[in-house]
Design a protein around this motif. Sequence first.
Motif, PDB file in Angstrom:
ATOM      1  N   LEU A  37       0.827  -1.208   0.000  1.00 53.30           N
ATOM      2  CA  LEU A  37       0.000   0.000   0.000  1.00 53.30           C
ATOM      3  C   LEU A  37       0.865   1.264   0.000  1.00 53.30           C
ATOM      4  O   LEU A  37       0.501   2.276  -0.593  1.00 53.30           O
ATOM      5  N   GLU A  38       2.002   1.171   0.722  1.00 45.91           N
ATOM      6  CA  GLU A  38       2.880   2.336   0.830  1.00 45.91           C
ATOM      7  C   GLU A  38       3.678   2.560  -0.453  1.00 45.91           C
ATOM      8  O   GLU A  38       4.085   3.673  -0.751  1.00 45.91           O
ATOM      9  N   GLU A  39       3.891   1.483  -1.195  1.00 46.11           N
ATOM     10  CA  GLU A  39       4.735   1.581  -2.391  1.00 46.11           C
ATOM     11  C   GLU A  39       3.942   1.961  -3.634  1.00 46.11           C
ATOM     12  O   GLU A  39       4.487   2.470  -4.605  1.00 46.11           O
ATOM     13  N   PHE A  40       2.674   1.643  -3.595  1.00 49.88           N
ATOM     14  CA  PHE A  40       1.830   1.858  -4.761  1.00 49.88           C
ATOM     15  C   PHE A  40       1.740   3.353  -5.070  1.00 49.88           C
ATOM     16  O   PHE A  40       1.490   4.166  -4.188  1.00 49.88           O
ATOM     17  N   SER A  41       1.937   3.702  -6.338  1.00 48.35           N
ATOM     18  CA  SER A  41       1.924   5.113  -6.698  1.00 48.35           C
ATOM     19  C   SER A  41       0.538   5.540  -7.175  1.00 48.35           C
ATOM     20  O   SER A  41       0.197   5.407  -8.346  1.00 48.35           O
ATOM     21  N   TRP A  42      -0.263   6.058  -6.235  1.00 49.69           N
ATOM     22  CA  TRP A  42      -1.623   6.507  -6.559  1.00 49.69           C
ATOM     23  C   TRP A  42      -1.567   7.626  -7.592  1.00 49.69           C
ATOM     24  O   TRP A  42      -2.410   7.699  -8.489  1.00 49.69           O
TER      25      TRP A  42
ATOM     26  N   GLN B 113       0.602   8.142  -9.889  1.00 50.19           N
ATOM     27  CA  GLN B 113       0.878   7.633 -11.234  1.00 50.19           C
ATOM     28  C   GLN B 113      -0.369   7.002 -11.851  1.00 50.19           C
ATOM     29  O   GLN B 113      -0.632   7.169 -13.051  1.00 50.19           O
ATOM     30  N   VAL B 114      -1.135   6.296 -11.030  1.00 54.24           N
ATOM     31  CA  VAL B 114      -2.368   5.674 -11.537  1.00 54.24           C
ATOM     32  C   VAL B 114      -3.343   6.743 -12.022  1.00 54.24           C
ATOM     33  O   VAL B 114      -3.919   6.629 -13.107  1.00 54.24           O
ATOM     34  N   ALA B 115      -3.489   7.802 -11.213  1.00 58.13           N
ATOM     35  CA  ALA B 115      -4.409   8.873 -11.598  1.00 58.13           C
ATOM     36  C   ALA B 115      -3.961   9.505 -12.919  1.00 58.13           C
ATOM     37  O   ALA B 115      -4.773   9.736 -13.818  1.00 58.13           O
TER      38      ALA B 115
ATOM     39  N   LEU C 287      -1.976   8.148 -15.266  1.00 61.65           N
ATOM     40  CA  LEU C 287      -2.094   7.179 -16.366  1.00 61.65           C
ATOM     41  C   LEU C 287      -3.547   7.029 -16.816  1.00 61.65           C
ATOM     42  O   LEU C 287      -3.838   7.045 -18.017  1.00 61.65           O
TER      43      LEU C 287
END
Lengths: 162, 162
Positions: free
Chosen positions: B98-103, B105-107, B109
Amino acid sequence: MFVPSDGISGSSPERRAATALRALFTQVAARVVLEQLQGPAGPTLTGHTSYNQTAYLDLMDFMGVPMKGEGGDEWLALVMKKNHALALRLMEVREAYLEEFSWQQVAELATKETKESNTKLMRAAAMASLAASFREAPGQAACLSADDMDGGGMGPAGHGSP
Amino acid sequence: MFVPSDGISGSSPERRAATALRALFTQVAARVVLEQLQGPAGPTLTGHTSYNQTAYLDLMDFMGVPMKGEGGDEWLALVMKKNHALALRLMEVREAYLEEFSWQQVAELATKETKESNTKLMRAAAMASLAASFREAPGQAACLSADDMDGGGMGPAGHGSP
């Protein structure tokens, strides 16, 4: 933490998430446009309304078609073939929805729910292993629960209470 | 924009997205732990290594099991029944991820790709309608492409060139 660079099925988790979200936005657009087309009370006498019988029926047909392919794009291409104006409207709405979507809320929900699910799973496993240990020693288990209920002393011997 | 409050299948788009992302995190965790269990070169002589043959084989088995249910939780419950320690590790990893996931970047992309997909779909539809109009008037179409190639003048008459 080392996340393999090819991630899952060859694309990074972030990219996979973005594609899944595009599919979601397409579904939301379909839902929003359907609601708009239904209108509050059908067409007025002047015909000045968002209600559009053809588009509504076309969209209803396509609501039953599963969104295959990446991000709902193939589905939109099918709609485009059938009803160009409807597809344009769906695309416009899914693009506009990008601004409305609460990324912050998703991040918070996903974080909260992942932690809660983990806790729930661990609790369920702990309960299962407790239940299993009871099954292995049914006499003790019955005794323990009787102790818990009335303060002890009633059960058969075997668990070092004074 | 009015988004129906029941959203899709009764939950808000944000909630649906969060559940889908939890499933993704579970998949990522499986991939990460599998990579860890493989280890760079198998177990050492001292046995002091992350390599764990049983967990590795168990996880490999479960990689073939589809993640049904919400957010991969049912899948994890199955793993838990088979190998408790492995399931705990998977849960730990998906929580850490959860801490590593790049929110962010997703937004970015998802926004970029939705806009690009819309453009691509509109372009494809425009090309298809152009091709259809050519099929309706095959003489003109052949003439037009000949004009494009050699500067005009060779094709049969019929399109107001001087």
